[in-house]
Design a protein around this motif. Structure first.
Motif, PDB file in Angstrom:
ATOM      1  N   VAL A  62       0.837  -1.203   0.000  1.00 50.27           N
ATOM      2  CA  VAL A  62       0.000   0.000   0.000  1.00 50.27           C
ATOM      3  C   VAL A  62       0.871   1.251   0.000  1.00 50.27           C
ATOM      4  O   VAL A  62       0.565   2.233  -0.702  1.00 50.27           O
ATOM      5  CB  VAL A  62      -0.962  -0.018   1.209  1.00 50.27           C
ATOM      6  CG1 VAL A  62      -1.653   1.318   1.384  1.00 50.27           C
ATOM      7  CG2 VAL A  62      -1.970  -1.136   1.050  1.00 50.27           C
ATOM      8  N   LEU A  63       1.952   1.233   0.755  1.00 52.68           N
ATOM      9  CA  LEU A  63       2.847   2.383   0.782  1.00 52.68           C
ATOM     10  C   LEU A  63       3.487   2.617  -0.586  1.00 52.68           C
ATOM     11  O   LEU A  63       3.579   3.758  -1.058  1.00 52.68           O
ATOM     12  CB  LEU A  63       3.920   2.181   1.852  1.00 52.68           C
ATOM     13  CG  LEU A  63       4.892   3.340   2.062  1.00 52.68           C
ATOM     14  CD1 LEU A  63       4.137   4.575   2.524  1.00 52.68           C
ATOM     15  CD2 LEU A  63       5.950   2.951   3.062  1.00 52.68           C
ATOM     16  N   ALA A  64       3.926   1.545  -1.246  1.00 52.88           N
ATOM     17  CA  ALA A  64       4.528   1.687  -2.573  1.00 52.88           C
ATOM     18  C   ALA A  64       3.508   2.201  -3.583  1.00 52.88           C
ATOM     19  O   ALA A  64       3.823   3.069  -4.408  1.00 52.88           O
ATOM     20  CB  ALA A  64       5.098   0.347  -3.023  1.00 52.88           C
ATOM     21  N   LEU A  65       2.284   1.681  -3.535  1.00 50.95           N
ATOM     22  CA  LEU A  65       1.259   2.167  -4.458  1.00 50.95           C
ATOM     23  C   LEU A  65       0.930   3.637  -4.201  1.00 50.95           C
ATOM     24  O   LEU A  65       0.702   4.400  -5.137  1.00 50.95           O
ATOM     25  CB  LEU A  65      -0.006   1.325  -4.334  1.00 50.95           C
ATOM     26  CG  LEU A  65       0.022  -0.043  -4.999  1.00 50.95           C
ATOM     27  CD1 LEU A  65      -1.258  -0.805  -4.691  1.00 50.95           C
ATOM     28  CD2 LEU A  65       0.208   0.091  -6.492  1.00 50.95           C
ATOM     29  N   THR A  66       0.922   4.024  -2.948  1.00 50.25           N
ATOM     30  CA  THR A  66       0.618   5.409  -2.616  1.00 50.25           C
ATOM     31  C   THR A  66       1.719   6.354  -3.100  1.00 50.25           C
ATOM     32  O   THR A  66       1.446   7.426  -3.642  1.00 50.25           O
ATOM     33  CB  THR A  66       0.444   5.559  -1.091  1.00 50.25           C
ATOM     34  OG1 THR A  66      -0.563   4.653  -0.656  1.00 50.25           O
ATOM     35  CG2 THR A  66       0.031   6.970  -0.730  1.00 50.25           C
ATOM     36  N   LEU A  67       2.958   5.952  -2.912  1.00 49.93           N
ATOM     37  CA  LEU A  67       4.071   6.819  -3.304  1.00 49.93           C
ATOM     38  C   LEU A  67       4.231   6.903  -4.821  1.00 49.93           C
ATOM     39  O   LEU A  67       4.588   7.945  -5.361  1.00 49.93           O
ATOM     40  CB  LEU A  67       5.370   6.322  -2.661  1.00 49.93           C
ATOM     41  CG  LEU A  67       5.455   6.488  -1.155  1.00 49.93           C
ATOM     42  CD1 LEU A  67       6.739   5.856  -0.625  1.00 49.93           C
ATOM     43  CD2 LEU A  67       5.399   7.948  -0.766  1.00 49.93           C
ATOM     44  N   PHE A  68       4.008   5.796  -5.518  1.00 49.23           N
ATOM     45  CA  PHE A  68       4.216   5.768  -6.968  1.00 49.23           C
ATOM     46  C   PHE A  68       2.943   5.987  -7.762  1.00 49.23           C
ATOM     47  O   PHE A  68       2.953   5.830  -8.978  1.00 49.23           O
ATOM     48  CB  PHE A  68       4.854   4.435  -7.377  1.00 49.23           C
ATOM     49  CG  PHE A  68       6.255   4.281  -6.884  1.00 49.23           C
ATOM     50  CD1 PHE A  68       7.259   5.127  -7.318  1.00 49.23           C
ATOM     51  CD2 PHE A  68       6.576   3.289  -5.975  1.00 49.23           C
ATOM     52  CE1 PHE A  68       8.558   4.992  -6.856  1.00 49.23           C
ATOM     53  CE2 PHE A  68       7.865   3.153  -5.516  1.00 49.23           C
ATOM     54  CZ  PHE A  68       8.870   4.002  -5.953  1.00 49.23           C
ATOM     55  N   TRP A  69       1.856   6.341  -7.094  1.00 45.02           N
ATOM     56  CA  TRP A  69       0.582   6.502  -7.811  1.00 45.02           C
ATOM     57  C   TRP A  69       0.629   7.541  -8.929  1.00 45.02           C
ATOM     58  O   TRP A  69       0.106   7.288 -10.009  1.00 45.02           O
ATOM     59  CB  TRP A  69      -0.538   6.824  -6.824  1.00 45.02           C
ATOM     60  CG  TRP A  69      -1.869   6.891  -7.496  1.00 45.02           C
ATOM     61  CD1 TRP A  69      -2.602   7.998  -7.760  1.00 45.02           C
ATOM     62  CD2 TRP A  69      -2.605   5.800  -8.017  1.00 45.02           C
ATOM     63  NE1 TRP A  69      -3.749   7.663  -8.404  1.00 45.02           N
ATOM     64  CE2 TRP A  69      -3.783   6.303  -8.587  1.00 45.02           C
ATOM     65  CE3 TRP A  69      -2.371   4.421  -8.069  1.00 45.02           C
ATOM     66  CZ2 TRP A  69      -4.735   5.499  -9.190  1.00 45.02           C
ATOM     67  CZ3 TRP A  69      -3.320   3.618  -8.676  1.00 45.02           C
ATOM     68  CH2 TRP A  69      -4.486   4.153  -9.224  1.00 45.02           C
TER      69      TRP A  69
END
Length: 83
Positions: A62-69
């Motif tokens: 979730v953190l990776a998706l949020t940062l790279f969205w």
């Protein structure tokens, strides 16, 4: 169909108006307290382990998706992004 097993004397008693509580015919064997505690501990530990694994896997995703969205559509669909 009556599937419960009651004493016939209690069933035919005049004061048995449907509100009388009958003794339980099916006796349950008492488990030792240590065995029940061990089962409870196993359940708690298994749930905590499952939730821990879920958090360890889910939080970084979730953190990776949020940062790279903002960059994901351009990386996944470069022809739509105009690159």
């Amino acid at each position: 169909m009556d599937t419960t097993q009651h004493n016939t004397a209690e069933r035919n008693a005049p004061e048995a108006d449907g509100l009388t509580i009958f003794d339980d015919v099916h006796e349950v064997r008492d488990e030792p307290v240590a065995f029940v505690g061990l089962q409870l501990m196993a359940v708690v530990l298994s749930y905590s382990f499952a939730l821990g694994v879920l958090v360890i896997i889910l939080v970084p995703v979730v953190l990776a998706l949020t940062l790279f969205w903002p960059y994901l559509p351009g990386m996944l669909f470069p022809e739509l992004a105009g690159l």
